[in-house]
Structure formats: C-alpha cells, structure tokens
Design an enzyme around this catalytic site. Structure first.
Site, PDB file in Angstrom:
ATOM      1  N   VAL A  29      -5.537  -4.377   5.719  1.00 14.04           N
ATOM      2  CA  VAL A  29      -5.005  -4.429   7.087  1.00 14.04           C
ATOM      3  C   VAL A  29      -4.779  -3.003   7.591  1.00 14.04           C
ATOM      4  O   VAL A  29      -4.410  -2.118   6.822  1.00 14.04           O
ATOM      5  CB  VAL A  29      -3.647  -5.170   7.114  1.00 14.04           C
ATOM      6  CG1 VAL A  29      -3.235  -5.463   8.556  1.00 14.04           C
ATOM      7  CG2 VAL A  29      -3.698  -6.456   6.301  1.00 14.04           C
ATOM      8  N   HIS A  61      -2.267   3.222   2.509  1.00 12.06           N
ATOM      9  CA  HIS A  61      -3.608   2.678   2.258  1.00 12.06           C
ATOM     10  C   HIS A  61      -4.671   3.651   2.768  1.00 12.06           C
ATOM     11  O   HIS A  61      -4.378   4.595   3.499  1.00 12.06           O
ATOM     12  CB  HIS A  61      -3.753   1.309   2.935  1.00 12.06           C
ATOM     13  CG  HIS A  61      -2.980   0.238   2.234  1.00 12.06           C
ATOM     14  ND1 HIS A  61      -1.839  -0.321   2.760  1.00 12.06           N
ATOM     15  CD2 HIS A  61      -3.169  -0.370   1.039  1.00 12.06           C
ATOM     16  CE1 HIS A  61      -1.366  -1.240   1.921  1.00 12.06           C
ATOM     17  NE2 HIS A  61      -2.162  -1.283   0.868  1.00 12.06           N
ATOM     18  N   TYR A 105       1.308  -5.329  -8.792  1.00 13.52           N
ATOM     19  CA  TYR A 105       1.288  -5.946  -7.452  1.00 13.52           C
ATOM     20  C   TYR A 105       0.497  -7.255  -7.494  1.00 13.52           C
ATOM     21  O   TYR A 105       0.924  -8.269  -6.953  1.00 13.52           O
ATOM     22  CB  TYR A 105       0.637  -4.955  -6.495  1.00 13.52           C
ATOM     23  CG  TYR A 105       0.430  -5.418  -5.077  1.00 13.52           C
ATOM     24  CD1 TYR A 105       1.458  -5.372  -4.144  1.00 13.52           C
ATOM     25  CD2 TYR A 105      -0.829  -5.866  -4.643  1.00 13.52           C
ATOM     26  CE1 TYR A 105       1.252  -5.774  -2.819  1.00 13.52           C
ATOM     27  CE2 TYR A 105      -1.043  -6.258  -3.331  1.00 13.52           C
ATOM     28  CZ  TYR A 105      -0.004  -6.217  -2.420  1.00 13.52           C
ATOM     29  OH  TYR A 105      -0.212  -6.606  -1.121  1.00 13.52           O
ATOM     30  N   LYS A 140       1.852 -11.042  -6.775  1.00 11.60           N
ATOM     31  CA  LYS A 140       1.350 -11.805  -5.619  1.00 11.60           C
ATOM     32  C   LYS A 140       0.756 -13.144  -6.059  1.00 11.60           C
ATOM     33  O   LYS A 140       0.938 -14.162  -5.405  1.00 11.60           O
ATOM     34  CB  LYS A 140       0.290 -10.994  -4.870  1.00 11.60           C
ATOM     35  CG  LYS A 140       0.854  -9.864  -4.021  1.00 11.60           C
ATOM     36  CD  LYS A 140       1.458 -10.402  -2.738  1.00 11.60           C
ATOM     37  CE  LYS A 140       2.008  -9.299  -1.857  1.00 11.60           C
ATOM     38  NZ  LYS A 140       2.766  -9.806  -0.711  1.00 11.60           N
ATOM     39  N   LYS A 151      -5.156  12.368   7.726  1.00 18.44           N
ATOM     40  CA  LYS A 151      -5.884  13.568   7.258  1.00 18.44           C
ATOM     41  C   LYS A 151      -6.755  14.159   8.360  1.00 18.44           C
ATOM     42  O   LYS A 151      -6.841  15.377   8.516  1.00 18.44           O
ATOM     43  CB  LYS A 151      -6.783  13.205   6.068  1.00 18.44           C
ATOM     44  CG  LYS A 151      -6.067  13.115   4.748  1.00 18.44           C
ATOM     45  CD  LYS A 151      -7.143  12.948   3.685  1.00 18.44           C
ATOM     46  CE  LYS A 151      -6.600  12.528   2.366  1.00 18.44           C
ATOM     47  NZ  LYS A 151      -7.654  12.278   1.392  1.00 18.44           N
TER      48      LYS A 151
HETATM   49  N1  LIG Z   1      -1.250  -3.442   4.460  1.00 19.23           N
HETATM   50  C1  LIG Z   1      -2.284  -4.083   3.913  1.00 19.23           C
HETATM   51  O1  LIG Z   1      -3.415  -3.585   3.881  1.00 19.23           O
HETATM   52  C2  LIG Z   1      -2.097  -5.467   3.326  1.00 19.23           C
HETATM   53  C3  LIG Z   1      -3.230  -6.151   2.863  1.00 19.23           C
HETATM   54  C4  LIG Z   1      -3.085  -7.421   2.340  1.00 19.23           C
HETATM   55  C5  LIG Z   1      -1.830  -7.990   2.281  1.00 19.23           C
HETATM   56  N2  LIG Z   1      -0.738  -7.307   2.717  1.00 19.23           N
HETATM   57  C6  LIG Z   1       0.573  -7.948   2.631  1.00 19.23           C
HETATM   58  O2  LIG Z   1       1.073  -8.092   3.957  1.00 19.23           O
HETATM   59  C7  LIG Z   1       2.499  -8.073   3.917  1.00 19.23           C
HETATM   60  C8  LIG Z   1       3.003  -7.069   4.938  1.00 19.23           C
HETATM   61  O3  LIG Z   1       2.483  -5.795   4.577  1.00 19.23           O
HETATM   62  P1  LIG Z   1       2.683  -4.528   5.517  1.00 19.23           P
HETATM   63  O4  LIG Z   1       1.484  -3.689   5.342  1.00 19.23           O
HETATM   64  O5  LIG Z   1       3.129  -4.963   6.860  1.00 19.23           O
HETATM   65  O6  LIG Z   1       3.898  -3.795   4.765  1.00 19.23           O
HETATM   66  P2  LIG Z   1       4.801  -2.604   5.275  1.00 19.23           P
HETATM   67  O7  LIG Z   1       4.329  -2.049   6.543  1.00 19.23           O
HETATM   68  O8  LIG Z   1       4.987  -1.694   4.106  1.00 19.23           O
HETATM   69  O9  LIG Z   1       6.187  -3.355   5.558  1.00 19.23           O
HETATM   70  C9  LIG Z   1       6.909  -3.891   4.503  1.00 19.23           C
HETATM   71  C10 LIG Z   1       8.034  -4.690   5.082  1.00 19.23           C
HETATM   72  O10 LIG Z   1       8.759  -5.275   4.010  1.00 19.23           O
HETATM   73  C11 LIG Z   1      10.127  -4.944   4.122  1.00 19.23           C
HETATM   74  N3  LIG Z   1      10.715  -4.830   2.796  1.00 19.23           N
HETATM   75  C12 LIG Z   1      10.245  -4.088   1.750  1.00 19.23           C
HETATM   76  N4  LIG Z   1      11.090  -4.200   0.711  1.00 19.23           N
HETATM   77  C13 LIG Z   1      12.093  -5.023   1.113  1.00 19.23           C
HETATM   78  C14 LIG Z   1      13.268  -5.511   0.499  1.00 19.23           C
HETATM   79  N5  LIG Z   1      13.595  -5.184  -0.772  1.00 19.23           N
HETATM   80  N6  LIG Z   1      14.088  -6.316   1.208  1.00 19.23           N
HETATM   81  C15 LIG Z   1      13.781  -6.642   2.477  1.00 19.23           C
HETATM   82  N7  LIG Z   1      12.698  -6.245   3.118  1.00 19.23           N
HETATM   83  C16 LIG Z   1      11.858  -5.415   2.441  1.00 19.23           C
HETATM   84  C17 LIG Z   1      10.141  -3.608   4.859  1.00 19.23           C
HETATM   85  O11 LIG Z   1      11.415  -3.411   5.461  1.00 19.23           O
HETATM   86  P3  LIG Z   1      11.906  -1.892   5.810  1.00 19.23           P
HETATM   87  O12 LIG Z   1      11.077  -1.457   6.991  1.00 19.23           O
HETATM   88  O13 LIG Z   1      13.345  -2.038   6.130  1.00 19.23           O
HETATM   89  O14 LIG Z   1      11.638  -1.085   4.580  1.00 19.23           O
HETATM   90  C18 LIG Z   1       9.035  -3.834   5.874  1.00 19.23           C
HETATM   91  O15 LIG Z   1       9.526  -4.581   6.977  1.00 19.23           O
HETATM   92  C19 LIG Z   1       2.894  -7.752   2.482  1.00 19.23           C
HETATM   93  O16 LIG Z   1       3.268  -8.924   1.834  1.00 19.23           O
HETATM   94  C20 LIG Z   1       1.631  -7.175   1.890  1.00 19.23           C
HETATM   95  O17 LIG Z   1       1.571  -7.396   0.498  1.00 19.23           O
HETATM   96  C21 LIG Z   1      -0.852  -6.059   3.259  1.00 19.23           C
END
Ligand SMILES: NC(=O)c1ccc[n+]([C@@H]2O[C@H](COP(=O)([O-])OP(=O)(O)OC[C@H]3O[C@@H](n4cnc5c(N)ncnc54)[C@H](OP(=O)(O)O)[C@@H]3O)[C@@H](O)[C@H]2O)c1
Length: 404
Positions: free
Chosen positions: A256, A269, A226, A230, A277
């Site tokens: 997040v 996460h 990952y 990134k 839990k």
């Molecule tokens: N969560 C954290 O703590 C955190 C921290 C730092 C950075 N980030 C970054 O923030 C961003 C958003 O994260 P999140 O937590 O919102 O993620 P998330 O809730 O897992 O959502 C992922 C999103 O990406 C879409 N997606 C995944 N694979 C795809 C594909 N092959 N084609 C098209 N769409 C796809 C999913 O669509 P579907 O719903 O259709 O699957 C969903 O809309 C990411 O880039 C992540 O790396 C997250």
C-alpha cells in the site's frame, strides 16, 4: 493536508452532524469523483439487496444471532450464517489504526461521500488505547460499543525494520490482534474486518498466490515475525466462527502507498522511502541510490483505492475466508520501474544508482485478484503513475509534517 486544529485524538465522522464539516479540511483536492463512481453496479442493485438481506436478521442482537447459527467450516454455510446475523440498527464502526496510512485514507473516503447516514465512524490511534494491553483494549470497546470494526492497528514496517525486529513484530502484533478480536467477541461486535498482507504468504510457492495458500509453507525469513502474527488472525477468525459463529474476516492487500504513509527511509516501505530519497536527492543535487538490484517485482495499491474496497468488504463481503485486494497481475512493476515513476513524478534529473550490497527481500509475491474481480468486475483502480504523482505531490506539500 492537515487535520483541522479542533480534531481530537479520536476522530468521529458522524455523517449527519457537524463532525463531518469539521473533517472537511482534511479532505483535499486529490480525492475526486472516483469515490462516488467506484461501484456503479453496486449503487443500483447491490446496496438494496444487502439491505433486504439485513432485514432477514433475527432481532439485531449479535449474541442471540450467534447462538441461533450452527457453525460450519463449509464456505456457503459460513456466508449464510453471516448474512442472517446482520441487524438493521445503525452501525458504529470502530477503526483501529485510524491515524495510519490506511486509516487516514478511509477517513478521507468516508468524509468525501462514501459514508452512509446510518453509519457513525470512530477512528482511533494508540493515543486512545495501547492495544497491546488487554485492559486498555477492553476499555476502548466498552467506551465506544462498536457494532462493526475495521482492525488496522499493527506494528508495520519495511524490509529492513522487519529484518532487525522480527521478535517485536511477532509479539506486538500477536497481542494487538488477540486483544482486538477477543474484545470484539466479548462486546458482541457484528463484524470485524482485519488486515493481512501478501507478504505473509509462503516464500516457496507457485504463482499467482491466492487466498487458499496462506498457510502452505514458511514465509520469507526476512519478515517471519510479522507474517506468522498476521497468519494467526486467519486462524482466530476461523476459530471465532466455528466456536461462536462470529463474522470475523480479513482482507489481504498488496503493498500500500499514498498520503500519510511512513516516509522514513530506514524503516518505511519501499515506495514512500524512495519518494523521500528522490525528494532529498533533488534538494541536494545528488544521485538517487536505490537499495538492492531493482529487480524484485511488486503489486502496489493506492491507499484511497484500498479504502473504498475496505468499505465494500465491511458492508457486503460475507465470507470468513480472506480476500486479496490487489491490482491485477499485469500491473505488477519492478522496483526499478517504481523508482522511475517517482523520478518522473518529481522531475528528478540526477543519476540513478542501484546499491546491490543491500538486500532485495522476496523476489516477487504476485497475487491473484480473481476473487475480487468475481465480486467487483468493474472496480477501477487509480493508474499507478497517477497515484504515484498524487502521493509525491502530497509529500512535497506536507514535507515538514509528514511521518519520516
Ligand atoms: N502499508 C502497507 O504496505 C501494508 C500492506 C499490507 C497490509 N498492511 C496492513 O494494513 C494495516 C494498516 O497499515 P498502515 O500502513 O496504515 O500502518 P501505519 O501507517 O503504520 O499505521 C499504524 C496504525 O496502527 C496504530 N497502532 C500501532 N501500534 C498500536 C498500538 N500498540 N495500539 C494502538 N494502535 C496502534 C498506529 O497508531 P499511532 O499513529 O498512534 O502510532 C497507527 O494508527 C496494518 O494492519 C498493516 O499490517 C499494510
């Protein structure tokens, strides 16, 4: 908090037509006046300045603007070149990953007053296009013809999923990012804001981490796939700027959490996993088992705060270099403290056990938000315990439909 039944896979939030009303049921009580008061200093002057800057742009054709600029690795030149490229036409903002944790938060903030009349927001998910496919990605961009992109789509997961699937995290995210950035370039998108993460920084480093340190050494071994994928977004952003003058940048959020998170205990996460839990332990009258020692420390950012910052970056941040979006170093909490906040929010009265046979992951990744504070000294983050409480309430209310 459910989307209204008529909402298709692609969510459009046009600020001037019925689509906005259609989204109203999505927005709910826990969004409040903070959305409108987040940037008091910007509302008075910053927005106008930005519009004046936009007026300087030559013709609004991004391809033309790119050719006029002379790319330079110098930060000031980059910012200037990016300012000159902005056109005055209405914006069509495509949000990839628009159905995830961060995407839903941006939907909510836009629908609750942060959207502007010259903006049309289009939120897409994997149902609209599989972004690991170059053909589907290009078709998506040709269909929507965005002027701006917030790129969130990614394979995302917690510590244990990362340990199991490093190769998948690398391959899928590399493909998604390359397809999105290259389609954006080919379609003449004016600005792309992608999303990195503080967990991609070197494992062995000095603290606090800042934006200049991304590539200074190997990331923690638990999530190398990952992390390297990134990091390559930053490499590509520099490449697209230096070769083609593109305004592609990235933000670096810390951990997040919020409504619409993935609350899966194995793959999610730490914070949403703990909320799930505690919910189950309370239902079953059992003890709460926290994986690891509880000693690692994290800076958590509420998804709705992050959404407001994303919108600011899209409109006003002019650098190609990324920016850390985080609460201050003083707001870092241990996993134990996070678990205790959830216990309090959910009024759980059972025993708290730490399973020290489970991995802790990186001990800390304390990030500096000095750059963010330089730009937005008055931005107000939602207090951690309040954000935890709101998220716990959302999860309990939406237990049957929540991702888990
Ligand atoms: N969560 C954290 O703590 C955190 C921290 C730092 C950075 N980030 C970054 O923030 C961003 C958003 O994260 P999140 O937590 O919102 O993620 P998330 O809730 O897992 O959502 C992922 C999103 O990406 C879409 N997606 C995944 N694979 C795809 C594909 N092959 N084609 C098209 N769409 C796809 C999913 O669509 P579907 O719903 O259709 O699957 C969903 O809309 C990411 O880039 C992540 O790396 C997250």
């Amino acid at each position: 908090m459910q989307a209204c039944a008529c909402r298709p896979a692609t969510v459009r939030v046009c600020m001037c037509v019925h689509a906005r009303a259609c989204l109203q049921p999505v927005a709910k009580a826990h969004m409040d006046v903070r959305c409108r008061t987040a940037f008091p200093e910007d509302q008075s002057g910053g927005g106008d300045d930005a519009e004046k800057e936009e007026g300087k742009g030559g013709g609004g054709n991004p391809q033309e603007a790119r050719l006029q600029r002379s790319p330079s690795p110098n930060r000031k030149h980059r910012a200037l070149a990016m300012t000159e490229a902005v056109g005055a036409k209405p914006k069509r903002i495509l949000v990839t990953g628009g159905t995830g944790l961060v995407g839903r938060a941006i939907q909510e903030v836009v629908a609750n007053g942060e959207g502007q009349t010259d903006e049309e927001w289009v939120f897409v998910s994997s149902r609209d296009a599989d972004l690991t496919s170059a053909v589907e990605t290009k078709a998506l961009f040709e269909k929507h013809k965005p002027t701006h992109v917030i790129h969130l789509a990614a394979m995302v997961g917690g510590l244990f999923k990362n340990i199991r699937c490093n190769l998948d995290f690398w391959r899928r995210n590399i493909h998604i990012n390359d397809n999105v950035l290259h389609s954006a370039y080919e379609c003449g998108v004016q600005k792309v804001v992608s999303c990195l993460s503080t967990c991609i920084f070197p494992d062995k480093t000095t603290y606090p981490i800042d934006e200049t340190m991304i590539h200074n050494g190997p990331p923690h071994s638990s999530n190398f796939g990952y992390s390297y994928a990134k990091r390559m977004i930053d490499v590509q952003n520099r490449g697209y700027f230096e070769q083609h003058g593109c305004r592609f940048t990235a933000v670096i959020p810390t951990n997040v959490f919020g409504p619409h998170d993935n609350f899966n205990i194995e793959d999610g996460h730490v914070l949403p996993g703990l909320i799930h839990k505690v919910y189950l332990a309370k239902q079953n009258g059992s003890a709460l088992t926290v994986w690891g020692t509880g000693k690692p420390r994290r800076q958590f950012i509420y998804s709705l705060d992050l959404a407001r910052l994303f919108i600011w970056v899209l409109r006003e941040y002019e650098e190609v270099e990324p920016i850390i979006l985080s609460v201050g170093e003083e707001d870092e909490v241990s996993i134990r403290e996070a678990a205790e906040a959830i216990v309090e929010a959910m009024d759980f009265r059972g025993e708290l056990i730490f399973d020290t046979t489970k991995a802790d992951g990186q001990f800390k990744k304390t990030a500096s938000n000095a750059k963010l504070r330089h730009y937005l000294p008055n931005f107000q983050f939602t207090p951690f315990r309040q954000a935890v409480k709101e998220t716990c309430t959302w999860f309990s209310t939406n237990y049957t439909s929540a991702r888990k």
